[in-house]
Design a protein around this motif. Structure first.
Motif, PDB file in Angstrom:
ATOM      1  N   THR A 269      -3.858   3.099  -5.246  1.00  0.00           N
ATOM      2  CA  THR A 269      -4.189   2.649  -4.634  1.00  0.00           C
ATOM      3  C   THR A 269      -5.082   3.573  -3.105  1.00  0.00           C
ATOM      4  O   THR A 269      -4.806   4.710  -3.315  1.00  0.00           O
ATOM      5  N   LEU A 270      -5.496   2.580  -2.837  1.00  0.00           N
ATOM      6  CA  LEU A 270      -6.438   3.227  -1.704  1.00  0.00           C
ATOM      7  C   LEU A 270      -5.613   4.003  -0.314  1.00  0.00           C
ATOM      8  O   LEU A 270      -5.415   5.579  -0.163  1.00  0.00           O
ATOM      9  N   ASN A 271      -4.030   3.848  -0.329  1.00  0.00           N
ATOM     10  CA  ASN A 271      -3.395   4.484   0.814  1.00  0.00           C
ATOM     11  C   ASN A 271      -3.111   5.379  -0.408  1.00  0.00           C
ATOM     12  O   ASN A 271      -2.556   6.711   0.226  1.00  0.00           O
ATOM     13  N   GLN A 272      -2.874   5.748  -1.613  1.00  0.00           N
ATOM     14  CA  GLN A 272      -2.174   6.539  -2.253  1.00  0.00           C
ATOM     15  C   GLN A 272      -3.152   8.037  -2.371  1.00  0.00           C
ATOM     16  O   GLN A 272      -3.322   8.785  -2.233  1.00  0.00           O
TER      17      GLN A 272
ATOM     18  N   LYS B 209      -6.013   7.647   0.143  1.00  0.00           N
ATOM     19  CA  LYS B 209      -5.934   8.597   1.161  1.00  0.00           C
ATOM     20  C   LYS B 209      -4.919  10.039   1.705  1.00  0.00           C
ATOM     21  O   LYS B 209      -4.942  10.811   2.046  1.00  0.00           O
ATOM     22  N   ARG B 210      -3.308   9.617   1.397  1.00  0.00           N
ATOM     23  CA  ARG B 210      -2.420  10.135   0.880  1.00  0.00           C
ATOM     24  C   ARG B 210      -2.527  11.277   0.573  1.00  0.00           C
ATOM     25  O   ARG B 210      -2.048  12.548   1.251  1.00  0.00           O
TER      26      ARG B 210
ATOM     27  N   ASP C 248      -5.534  13.636   2.603  1.00  0.00           N
ATOM     28  CA  ASP C 248      -4.333  14.306   3.669  1.00  0.00           C
ATOM     29  C   ASP C 248      -3.827  15.631   3.466  1.00  0.00           C
ATOM     30  O   ASP C 248      -3.929  16.844   3.809  1.00  0.00           O
TER      31      ASP C 248
ATOM     32  N   LYS D  59      -3.841  -7.073  -7.463  1.00  0.00           N
ATOM     33  CA  LYS D  59      -3.847  -5.515  -6.312  1.00  0.00           C
ATOM     34  C   LYS D  59      -4.924  -4.618  -6.929  1.00  0.00           C
ATOM     35  O   LYS D  59      -5.547  -3.703  -6.812  1.00  0.00           O
TER      36      LYS D  59
ATOM     37  N   LYS E  50     -12.284   3.224  -4.705  1.00  0.00           N
ATOM     38  CA  LYS E  50     -12.056   3.828  -3.483  1.00  0.00           C
ATOM     39  C   LYS E  50     -12.891   4.597  -2.717  1.00  0.00           C
ATOM     40  O   LYS E  50     -13.179   5.429  -3.424  1.00  0.00           O
TER      41      LYS E  50
END
Length: 392
Positions: free
Chosen positions: A340-343, A345-346, A349, A378, A384
């Protein structure tokens, strides 16, 4: 019409709108036939929806409607296709862009196939033998509605866990490659070469940003460059480009795109090298770049080396940081559906923080509007693209 049931406790996601049917959610799938229309129920016999069975890598099938009275017939299929084409009607009025997606699987109401338009030459991609059973209806509807100059059919069926791709021209006397326009730039396209058409339409917005060059970058490194479309966009934005790809024919494809846009190759570099090897080479030779774009495949082999994007992307970032100028930008692209996008981005980071860098999140991009997705699938939001500026 056969009925299939979900396992007890697996119905909640479907009640909340999930459309893709996962094999592990079904109580029994041994009798199912690819392309079959079935009722999907929970263990209490409550209707979840009317679904089409579709054996592919992405799903076991798709919920097509929640209305038990809605017939899944030729009229239903034709209606969904025409509705998708009507939504894209404004795209045909663009003078500077002639390539875009016309039908995007479940995002347009039917899973298992896509339709792309390349200046009125269509590429239809089927992902399951079940969906392929209605190919004649799909093709007929597209021919009546669009009157295309050619249609190329691509089948990408899963065979014992491996994807087999076959292309076949089914109408039109065109000679590939052809050229299309995107945001005023000209790109070479070949629809008979499998999934690699030379132009990935889902990255349109990334190329447009490179053309505008908001960071006023002077030098641009394009890793996994393939046909060099990002390099063309970056050059239009005023950057000197370096394109890197392992495939020998990339030099020919990149040169072809530069020539199509009347761009001189003087000062533009092309390296036929593996990405990690080039980054080490660039570090040794003190090459530095204002902007680095990393858009790797999800999986690849190079000799005995295996690259998996979810595992190895941080290594790419770490090596790229060594050849990035102070205050430079990393443009990081990933298209693994299960990530996912959140994964992502993490992961970015953690990689930058562990390497001792602070950064500013500059931009986040996903799929363009002609790639609609739905809440019930989803994984459809696979693309991404995250841009970060590394602080000085």
């Amino acid at each position: 019409m056969n009925t299939i049931q979900l396992k007890r406790g697996h119905e909640r996601a479907y009640m909340n709108g999930q459309l893709n049917i996962d094999r592990e959610d079904l109580s029994d799938d041994t009798f199912l036939k690819d392309g079959e229309i079935v009722k999907l129920e929970d263990t209490y016999g409550r209707l979840i929806g009317i679904a089409m069975i579709s054996f592919e890598q992405k799903a076991q099938g798709w919920v097509l409607t929640r209305d038990e009275q809605e017939a899944i017939d030729d009229a239903f299929i034709g209606r969904r296709i025409r509705e998708a084409l009507e939504k894209r009607a404004p795209l045909y009025n663009q003078e500077d862009t002639t390539a875009f997606r016309l039908f995007n699987e479940i995002g347009d109401g039917i899973g298992g196939f896509t339709v792309d338009n390349y200046d009125n030459h269509l590429l239809i991609t089927f992902y399951s033998r079940g969906i392929y059973k209605i190919r004649d209806l799909i093709i007929k509807t597209l021919m009546v509605e669009l009157k295309p100059d050619s249609i190329t059919e691509q089948t990408r069926f899963s065979n014992q866990g491996k994807m087999e791709t076959i292309n076949r021209r089914i109408m039109g006397n065109v000679e590939f490659p052809i050229t299309v326009k995107e945001s005023g730039m000209i790109y070479s396209v070949h629809l008979d070469e499998g999934p690699m058409t030379r132009l990935f339409l889902d990255q349109r917005e990334t190329r447009k940003t490179l053309m505008h060059n908001p960071s006023n970058a002077k030098s641009f490194l394009n890793l996994f460059s393939y046909s060099g479309t990002f390099s063309i966009a970056a050059r239009e934005g005023g950057m000197m480009t370096t394109s890197v790809d392992l495939a020998k024919r990339s030099r020919e494809l990149i040169t072809e795109n530069f020539n199509a846009n009347n761009m001189s190759l003087e000062g533009q570099s092309i390296y036929i090298m593996e990405a990690f090897e080039f980054l080490k080479y660039a570090e040794r030779n003190r090459q530095r770049f204002d902007a680095i774009l990393i858009d790797p495949p999800s999986f690849s082999r190079f000799g005995k080396k295996v690259f998996k994007v979810e595992r190895d992307f941080p290594k790419l970032i770490g090596e790229a940081l060594k050849v990035l100028k102070p205050g430079g930008h990393l443009i990081l692209s990933q298209n693994l559906e299960s990530f996912t996008l959140n994964q992502f981005k993490r992961q970015i980071d953690k990689t930058l923080t562990n390497a001792g860098y602070s950064y500013t999140l500059v931009d986040v991009k996903g799929l363009p509007k002609d790639y609609p997705t739905v809440k019930g699938y989803k994984n459809g939001k696979y693309l991404k693209v995250v841009t970060v500026q590394i602080n000085k």
